[in-house]
Write a protein that holds these residues in place. Structure first.
Motif: not given
Length: 220
Positions: A129-137
């Motif tokens: 989830r955090r990796l996806r959030q980083t990609n979104e940022q």
């Protein structure tokens, strides 16, 4: 203490017996505002679960400029990466207000993961989830303008940690203007202009260490 751990997304799939095993290896501590829990590049020896308060995760450039990466609130965790891969901390952590945490040492935490697959699976899910959030940022910084980034950050924080009452979401805010600007990836001037515009439209109302987001006027 188990009731606190049930609020942590990392432990969503665990039963009371498994959570009790976590409680047995954890130590509760409370820190005043402004306490640095660890610095970027430090050896990671501890994993944290936030019980109350909030903590900012940030990095500094070679010139000393600070960049806030995220804010960790009650019910969230951080510090797992260094424990799992054995590499130095990727960011620094500092309390934004008086904050209570559970600390789990590296050795005890790794032994727990080896004996409880459900905990390991939950952590993998959270890291994804955090990796996806980083990609979104990264995508936001590339394609969204400053105003949209500020608004998206406010809505995201409200959805994650706010309390909803009808069409209004109230959100505790421990970040100052500089830190909020860093989190959105905009200058302080851009942040001030956007917040002033939203306040004038009645979308945002500010109190002491909090803001209220009016969803009806946001959609209007």
């Amino acid at each position: 203490m188990i009731e606190w751990l049930k609020r942590v997304s990392l432990f969503d799939n665990l039963n009371d017996e498994q959570l009790e095993n976590i409680v047995k290896i954890a130590h509760r501590r409370t820190f005043p505002a402004g306490t640095v829990l660890f610095h970027e590049k430090d050896l990671g020896l501890t994993f944290y679960v936030v019980l109350a308060g909030s903590i900012k995760l940030f990095t500094r450039s070679t010139s000393g400029e600070e960049k806030v990466l995220s804010v960790v609130n009650a019910g969230e965790s951080f510090g797992e990466l260094s424990l799992l891969d054995g590499r130095p901390r990727s960011a620094s952590a500092q309390t934004l207000e008086s904050t209570s945490v559970l600390e789990l040492s590296s050795q005890a935490f790794m032994e727990l993961l080896q004996s409880h697959f459900d905990i390991t699976r939950g952590i993998l899910s959270e890291l994804c989830r955090r990796l996806r959030q980083t990609n979104e940022q990264v995508n936001d910084l590339t394609f969204l303008d400053g105003r949209t980034r500020v608004l998206k950050n406010l809505i995201t924080m409200a959805n994650r940690n706010g309390k909803r009452d009808g069409q209004t979401i109230s959100m505790h805010m421990a970040l100052n203007y500089d830190e909020l600007a860093q989190l959105a990836g905009v200058s302080k001037a851009v942040l001030s202009d956007v917040l002033r515009e939203l306040e004038n439209r009645g979308v945002l109302q500010f109190g002491i260490n909090e803001y209220r987001l009016n969803l009806a006027k946001l959609r209007g």
